[in-house]
Design an enzyme around this catalytic site. Structure first.
Site, PDB file in Angstrom:
ATOM      1  N   ARG A   1       0.860  -1.136   0.197  1.00  0.00           N
ATOM      2  CA  ARG A   1       0.006  -0.073   0.190  1.00  0.00           C
ATOM      3  C   ARG A   1       0.804   1.140  -0.127  1.00  0.00           C
ATOM      4  O   ARG A   1       0.277   2.240  -0.656  1.00  0.00           O
ATOM      5  CB  ARG A   1      -0.863   0.079   1.192  1.00  0.00           C
ATOM      6  CG  ARG A   1      -1.619  -1.388   1.343  1.00  0.00           C
ATOM      7  CD  ARG A   1      -2.538  -1.411   2.439  1.00  0.00           C
ATOM      8  NE  ARG A   1      -1.598  -1.273   3.920  1.00  0.00           N
ATOM      9  CZ  ARG A   1      -1.895  -1.315   4.886  1.00  0.00           C
ATOM     10  NH1 ARG A   1      -2.962  -1.318   5.387  1.00  0.00           N
ATOM     11  NH2 ARG A   1      -0.961  -1.311   5.941  1.00  0.00           N
ATOM     12  N   LYS A   6       5.056 -17.971   8.144  1.00  0.00           N
ATOM     13  CA  LYS A   6       4.808 -18.122   9.345  1.00  0.00           C
ATOM     14  C   LYS A   6       4.269 -16.817  10.103  1.00  0.00           C
ATOM     15  O   LYS A   6       4.911 -15.734   9.781  1.00  0.00           O
ATOM     16  CB  LYS A   6       5.750 -18.866  10.082  1.00  0.00           C
ATOM     17  CG  LYS A   6       6.834 -18.125  10.625  1.00  0.00           C
ATOM     18  CD  LYS A   6       7.664 -18.744  11.726  1.00  0.00           C
ATOM     19  CE  LYS A   6       7.286 -18.782  13.078  1.00  0.00           C
ATOM     20  NZ  LYS A   6       8.089 -17.626  13.818  1.00  0.00           N
ATOM     21  N   HIS A  45      11.902 -21.260   8.253  1.00  0.00           N
ATOM     22  CA  HIS A  45      13.130 -20.843   7.451  1.00  0.00           C
ATOM     23  C   HIS A  45      14.042 -21.887   8.091  1.00  0.00           C
ATOM     24  O   HIS A  45      15.198 -22.209   7.503  1.00  0.00           O
ATOM     25  CB  HIS A  45      13.488 -19.599   7.773  1.00  0.00           C
ATOM     26  CG  HIS A  45      13.726 -19.045   9.091  1.00  0.00           C
ATOM     27  ND1 HIS A  45      12.811 -18.745   9.943  1.00  0.00           N
ATOM     28  CD2 HIS A  45      15.134 -18.898   9.675  1.00  0.00           C
ATOM     29  CE1 HIS A  45      13.544 -18.501  11.283  1.00  0.00           C
ATOM     30  NE2 HIS A  45      14.676 -18.581  11.005  1.00  0.00           N
ATOM     31  N   GLU A  60      18.259 -17.941  22.375  1.00  0.00           N
ATOM     32  CA  GLU A  60      18.429 -16.522  21.768  1.00  0.00           C
ATOM     33  C   GLU A  60      19.044 -15.756  22.575  1.00  0.00           C
ATOM     34  O   GLU A  60      18.400 -15.737  23.950  1.00  0.00           O
ATOM     35  CB  GLU A  60      17.237 -15.929  20.901  1.00  0.00           C
ATOM     36  CG  GLU A  60      16.794 -16.967  19.736  1.00  0.00           C
ATOM     37  CD  GLU A  60      15.583 -16.187  19.222  1.00  0.00           C
ATOM     38  OE1 GLU A  60      15.916 -15.317  18.243  1.00  0.00           O
ATOM     39  OE2 GLU A  60      14.506 -16.136  19.681  1.00  0.00           O
ATOM     40  N   ASP A 115       5.475 -19.156  18.565  1.00  0.00           N
ATOM     41  CA  ASP A 115       6.552 -18.448  17.846  1.00  0.00           C
ATOM     42  C   ASP A 115       7.656 -19.427  17.279  1.00  0.00           C
ATOM     43  O   ASP A 115       7.898 -19.363  16.096  1.00  0.00           O
ATOM     44  CB  ASP A 115       7.154 -17.214  18.438  1.00  0.00           C
ATOM     45  CG  ASP A 115       8.236 -16.374  17.665  1.00  0.00           C
ATOM     46  OD1 ASP A 115       7.892 -16.264  16.325  1.00  0.00           O
ATOM     47  OD2 ASP A 115       9.318 -16.021  18.021  1.00  0.00           O
ATOM     48  N   HIS A 164       9.449 -24.488  14.287  1.00  0.00           N
ATOM     49  CA  HIS A 164      10.863 -24.622  14.293  1.00  0.00           C
ATOM     50  C   HIS A 164      11.412 -26.063  14.990  1.00  0.00           C
ATOM     51  O   HIS A 164      11.883 -26.789  14.737  1.00  0.00           O
ATOM     52  CB  HIS A 164      11.785 -23.534  14.738  1.00  0.00           C
ATOM     53  CG  HIS A 164      11.463 -22.221  13.800  1.00  0.00           C
ATOM     54  ND1 HIS A 164      11.141 -22.318  12.786  1.00  0.00           N
ATOM     55  CD2 HIS A 164      11.613 -20.983  14.338  1.00  0.00           C
ATOM     56  CE1 HIS A 164      10.930 -20.896  12.033  1.00  0.00           C
ATOM     57  NE2 HIS A 164      11.097 -20.332  13.366  1.00  0.00           N
ATOM     58  N   LYS A 208      14.118 -16.526  24.667  1.00  0.00           N
ATOM     59  CA  LYS A 208      14.764 -15.131  24.246  1.00  0.00           C
ATOM     60  C   LYS A 208      15.569 -14.625  25.581  1.00  0.00           C
ATOM     61  O   LYS A 208      15.180 -15.095  26.622  1.00  0.00           O
ATOM     62  CB  LYS A 208      13.658 -14.033  23.948  1.00  0.00           C
ATOM     63  CG  LYS A 208      13.025 -14.547  22.640  1.00  0.00           C
ATOM     64  CD  LYS A 208      12.575 -13.204  21.723  1.00  0.00           C
ATOM     65  CE  LYS A 208      11.902 -13.552  20.597  1.00  0.00           C
ATOM     66  NZ  LYS A 208      12.864 -13.770  19.445  1.00  0.00           N
TER      67      LYS A 208
END
Ligand code: NDP
Ligand code: BG6
Length: 514
Positions: free
Chosen positions: A66, A175, A205, A243, A262, A267, A367
């Site tokens: 857009r 995803k 991925h 992570e 997530d 994964h 995380k």
């Protein structure tokens, strides 16, 4: 000790993999082309393919979004993205010139039929001008709530079916694929009303990472480990995707997702399927995906009463990561101060089949953990009779390091030099960077290349996405109903909440912290 004493390892090369044959010519349409994913991953991956001669000499990339932009402004944005995020291919002016010429941009609302008519006209014109054979790849790089309307509009504009009997049309769906089983089913139904399953490429991925694919090679191209790859020899399996980064700028998305949706639903469960699957009859999409789905369907469902014993959730508080003080999750920009979103999850799974009966699979992801590492660690059973009395013996571990320091390591006991019998654990190491040089294809380049060649082996099928949600839905339900946990329950820079340690300690085991 090292397995690297081959002549190849002594002369590490720095090379960029190239394609022997380019893919079909095609028009690639990216919806959401003004966004983060396009800038950081998709354009660099397409450029990487162009630089490696993997794209056809004739191709066209059409950005659709857009935001108002001219073709030249889109090219400029792309050039900046490549200069910033263009590793590992690097930036080459010659490649950029022909790549940049293939780019164009179309402004449109995702729900406006006239925008899709203009898209159709643009694609027909590109087809005529560049002889693209009518091949079309649509990539949904927009927030998930826009997927249904884009799919519907593509169908209405007659863009979903191949242009003629010699051409193909495919669609890549990013995803998150739904947020629970009913929404994933609804999305599958919406997609399959307009496209055939064979046209749909659901991307994860992780499956494009070199080391994840090497897991299949490791298992099925080598005879020595497969006889050990079962309940007779394996004590348990640990899969860690840790992570050190926090939620960064994605709080708006993350607040609606959390670590289970997530990372674990996609994964981590994909990694479980690759570790645990039976050898496929062939290395093709049907055979590999048939074996993977059997694993997902064999995982013992979580009983509501058992969720708290099998699954641990956590949320980071303030702490220190890599020597830097960092804020807790609730203090991050865009996060509610009383948020109960989990930034950590650990779970114990049982795979109820002949190969894996009674072998626990422990999974964890989070995380702001102590360091960034993704690895699969397989602990083997101890020798049945230990002849070295009073000697401390560590178990044998086989560790597949997916990132960083990609490689495979086997730990075993060796005699320390000297007159006394002392045993020390030593690693036998293979490192990608030393053996093959540093430059590999990025995950998105691998997957886009496969998609352009019609190879869906590394993409998710409708049934496997639904099986993963079916497994985790009871956990989500239990969490929605259970009282809010005492968050935060781990410090940034640690390995997660104490309850995650207890999950293994109850079984007499411990996490192998890298
Ligand atoms: P963005 O938020 O950057 O959105 C992409 C584009 O979509 C925007 O530039 C905007 O373009 C349009 N858009 C944004 N919000 C809306 C809205 N509410 N309604 C309609 N259009 C909107 O997303 P990302 O690029 O980060 O991600 C795209 C997809 O890829 C998402 O589904 C995401 O979950 C997935 N993904 C992203 C990853 C990443 O690293 N970014 C990693 C893995 C998956 P415009 O306004 O110009 O139309
Ligand atoms: C994405 C998640 O799918 O994977 C992110 O949405 C996460 O939250 C990322 O950071 C991790 O991917 P990688 O390749 O860095 O391990």
């Amino acid at each position: 000790m090292s397995m690297q004493n081959t002549s190849r390892a002594e002369q590490p090369t720095r090379r960029r993999p190239r394609c022997e044959l380019p893919a079909d010519p095609a028009a690639i349409v990216i919806f959401g082309a003004s966004g983060d994913l396009t800038r950081r991953k998709l354009l660099p991956a397409l450029y990487e393919l162009a630089a490696a001669d993997c794209l056809a000499p004739r191709f066209a990339i059409v950005g659709f979004a857009r935001s108002r932009m001219t073709d030249d402004e889109f090219r400029k944005q792309c050039e900046e993205a490549l200069r910033t995020h263009g590793e590992p291919a690097g930036f080459d002016v010659g490649t950029w010139q022909s790549f940049g010429n293939s780019l164009s941009y179309l402004v449109g609302d995702y729900d406006a039929p006239e925008a899709y008519q203009r898209l159709k006209e643009r694609l027909d014109a590109l087809d005529r001008e560049h002889q693209l054979g009518g091949h079309r790849l649509f990539y949904l790089a927009t927030p998930p709530q826009t997927y249904p309307v884009i799919v519907e509009q593509l169908g209405r504009a007659n863009l979903a079916r191949p242009k003629d009997e010699t051409s193909w049309t495919r669609i890549v769906v990013e995803k998150p694929f739904g947020r629970d089983l009913p929404s994933a089913r609804a999305l599958n139904q919406q997609l399959l009303r307009v496209f055939d399953e064979g046209q749909v490429y659901r991307i994860d991925h992780y499956l494009g990472k070199e080391t994840v694919q090497n897991l299949l090679v490791f298992r099925f191209a080598n005879g020595i480990f497969e006889p050990l790859w079962n309940r007779n020899y394996v004590d348990h399996v640990q899969i860690t995707a840790a992570e050190s980064i926090g939620v960064e700028r994605r709080a708006a998305f993350y607040e609606t997702a959390g670590a289970l949706r997530d990372m674990m639903q996609n994964h981590l469960l994909q990694l479980v399927a690759l570790v645990a699957m039976e050898p496929p009859a062939k290395f093709d999409a049907l055979a590999v995906r048939n074996e993977k789905i059997k694993v997902l369907q064999s995982i013992r469902p979580f009983e509501p009463a058992d969720v708290a014993k099998q699954v641990v959730r956590g949320q980071y508080g303030p702490g220190t990561v890599n020597g830097t003080n960092v804020a807790g999750y609730r203090e991050e920009r865009g996060v509610r101060p009383d948020s109960t979103t989990e930034t950590f999850v650990a779970a114990r799974l049982w795979i109820d089949n002949w190969r894996w009966a009674d072998v626990p699979f422990y999974l964890r992801t989070g995380k702001r953990l102590a360091r960034q590492v993704t690895q699969i660690a397989v602990q083997f059973r101890r020798a049945p009779h230990i002849v070295f009395r009073n000697r401390k013996l560590d178990p044998n571990w086989l560790v597949l390091n997916l990132q960083p320091d990609e490689g495979i390591s086997l730990a075993f006991g060796a005699k320390l030099p000297g007159p006394e019998l002392q045993i020390q654990t030593v690693p036998m190491d293979f490192r990608y960077s030393t053996t093959f040089g540093e430059v590999g294809a990025s995950a998105y380049a691998t997957l886009l290349n496969d998609c352009l060649r019609g190879d869906a082996t590394l993409f998710d099928r409708a049934d496997s996405v639904e099986a993963a949600w079916a497994l985790l839905d009871p956990v989500l339900q239990d969490w929605a109903e259970a009282p809010a946990p005492e968050f935060p329950n781990y410090a940034a820079g640690s390995w997660g909440p104490p309850a995650a340690e207890e999950l293994l300690a109850r079984d007499g085991r411990y996490w192998r912290n890298p």
